[in-house]
Scaffold this motif. Structure first.
Motif, PDB file in Angstrom:
ATOM      1  N   TYR A   4       0.927  -1.036   0.121  1.00 62.41           N
ATOM      2  CA  TYR A   4       0.203  -0.030  -0.075  1.00 62.41           C
ATOM      3  C   TYR A   4       0.908   1.211  -0.114  1.00 62.41           C
ATOM      4  O   TYR A   4       1.996   1.131   0.633  1.00 62.41           O
ATOM      5  N   TYR A   5       0.540   2.289  -0.807  1.00 66.09           N
ATOM      6  CA  TYR A   5       1.380   3.288  -0.842  1.00 66.09           C
ATOM      7  C   TYR A   5       0.748   4.937  -0.954  1.00 66.09           C
ATOM      8  O   TYR A   5      -0.574   4.547  -1.129  1.00 66.09           O
ATOM      9  N   GLY A   6       1.483   5.957  -0.810  1.00 67.15           N
ATOM     10  CA  GLY A   6       0.797   7.215  -0.915  1.00 67.15           C
ATOM     11  C   GLY A   6       1.611   8.095  -0.808  1.00 67.15           C
ATOM     12  O   GLY A   6       2.931   8.189  -0.766  1.00 67.15           O
ATOM     13  N   THR A  52       6.298  10.797  -0.146  1.00 68.35           N
ATOM     14  CA  THR A  52       5.991   9.289  -0.401  1.00 68.35           C
ATOM     15  C   THR A  52       6.039   8.478   0.637  1.00 68.35           C
ATOM     16  O   THR A  52       7.150   8.410   1.404  1.00 68.35           O
ATOM     17  N   PRO A 102      -3.207   2.251  -4.012  1.00 66.24           N
ATOM     18  CA  PRO A 102      -2.814   3.651  -3.382  1.00 66.24           C
ATOM     19  C   PRO A 102      -3.723   3.713  -2.099  1.00 66.24           C
ATOM     20  O   PRO A 102      -4.904   3.378  -2.380  1.00 66.24           O
TER      21      PRO A 102
END
Length: 144
Positions: A4-6, A52, A102
């Protein structure tokens, strides 16, 4: 596990100028996952200088009971004496969707994914449910 990223920023779109943010992830409860018992111990989600981040988590649909993940950011400022002190915090609760992705898309994500077919996805999605329109096997769940 899925990734999971953002991007973490303030409302001006800046990654916390003049402060040192720290991002951690925990859950709303303890649970059981594919490998056994899962603890609410905070998981660090390191932030790059541009805000990030990436973190690997067990998808919510693969926990029992299904958990919500809480992303908590605290930001530190340095006092005149050189000591870092917490000057604020923010929290967000998400459902970790199967397959990762995301974090901004996970706020109202469903816990599980259902496919109606055939056709099916090229690769099985772990934990997803598959409803067969042909009736020979009305439903199946791939392991994972």
């Amino acid at each position: 596990m899925a990734t999971y990223y953002g991007i973490l920023s303030d409302f001006a779109g800046r990654p916390f100028p003049g402060a040192v943010p720290r991002l951690e992830v925990t859950t709303d409860r303890d649970a059981v996952g594919p490998s056994g018992l899962l603890s609410r111990r905070p998981i660090p989600a390191p932030l790059a200088s541009d805000g990030t981040f990436m973190v690997n988590l067990v998808p919510s649909a693969q926990t029992s009971p299904a958990v919500k993940y809480i992303f908590r950011c605290t930001w530190l400022t340095t006092t005149s004496g050189g000591v870092e002190v917490e000057s604020g915090w923010s929290e967000w609760m998400i459902t970790a969707a199967i397959g990762g992705g995301p974090v901004k898309d996970m706020v109202s994500a469903p816990v599980a994914v259902w496919f109606i077919g055939p056709p099916w996805p090229e690769s099985p999605v772990p934990g997803a449910f598959y409803l067969n329109r042909n009736g020979d096997q009305p439903w199946a769940r791939y392991p994972g």
